[in-house]
Design a protein around this motif. Structure first.
Motif: not given
Length: 228
Positions: A65-78
């Motif tokens: 339900l969040s309005f934010g979308t993942p960035d590159e750092d998020d997609l590298q975080d386990d």
């Protein structure tokens, strides 16, 4: 000039309002999904029974339900990726319920009619539009398949959807969709492929679907399986 700048600012603001659901459905390989209305997700009745199926249910729901979308750092975080996996399963299970609602059925109908799900790989079906289907309603059983309403068979999609579970659509969905709209016209099979050798039809011989193994063939097969 000012008008153009203001229009650009409004456009950027519109883009920024896109949340996780819009981002998730826009990913490559997620073409089968529709965007579930937030009101549907926020209605607790629609989520009944899902809490035990997701270890970090509340956090996964918040991500959806969040309005934010993942960035590159998020997609590298386990840790993020672990929660993302749970959010994907949760959204998928909600999606399976949503597409059985009147609004969800209407959205999937549009995708079906426009051929967004692809066409049947069977030659005799003459590129009949197909519908996503799950072999099971249980998670982690099988990836999504496609169902052809013309030959009534399920197939592996042309493009493999590695992270799309069949349970995100369910085993009943294609049949409920087809029964929900009386205007669907599924043409009968024009012809069936008939195996032939030099023009003669094969019947009760290997290579024909009408072939029935004799008892001695079955015994030989059984002996071979014991040797292996």
């Amino acid at each position: 000039m000012e008008d153009r700048e203001s229009d650009g600012a409004e456009y950027e603001e519109e883009l920024s309002t896109d949340g996780w659901i819009q981002w998730f459905c826009s990913l490559e390989g997620h073409e089968f999904f529709v965007e579930v209305d937030e009101e549907f997700i926020k209605e607790s009745f629609n989520l009944y029974g899902l809490v035990p199926k997701v270890p970090h249910y509340r956090e996964a729901l918040e991500m959806i339900l969040s309005f934010g979308t993942p960035d590159e750092d998020d997609l590298q975080d386990d840790k993020f990726l672990e929660l993302y996996g749970e959010a994907t399963d949760l959204y998928g299970m909600i999606h399976a319920r949503y597409i059985l609602s009147p609004r969800g059925l209407a959205l999937m109908r549009e995708k079906y009619l426009s051929g967004k799900f692809g066409t049947c790989p069977r030659v005799m079906c003459e590129r009949q539009n197909v519908i996503p289907v799950g072999i099971s309603d249980v998670l982690k059983t099988s990836r999504v398949k496609i169902f052809c309403p013309r030959c009534q068979e399920a197939y592996i999609p042309k493009h493999k959807y590695s992270d799309v579970d069949g349970a995100y659509f369910g085993a009943s969905f294609p049949h409920i969709l087809l029964q929900s709209y009386s205007d669907f016209c599924i043409p009968p099979l024009a012809a069936e492929y008939t195996p032939k050798i030099y023009g003669f039809k094969l019947y009760n011989h290997k290579g024909s679907k009408y072939y029935e193994k004799r008892s001695d063939d079955l015994n030989n097969d059984f002996k071979k399986s014991k040797i292996q």
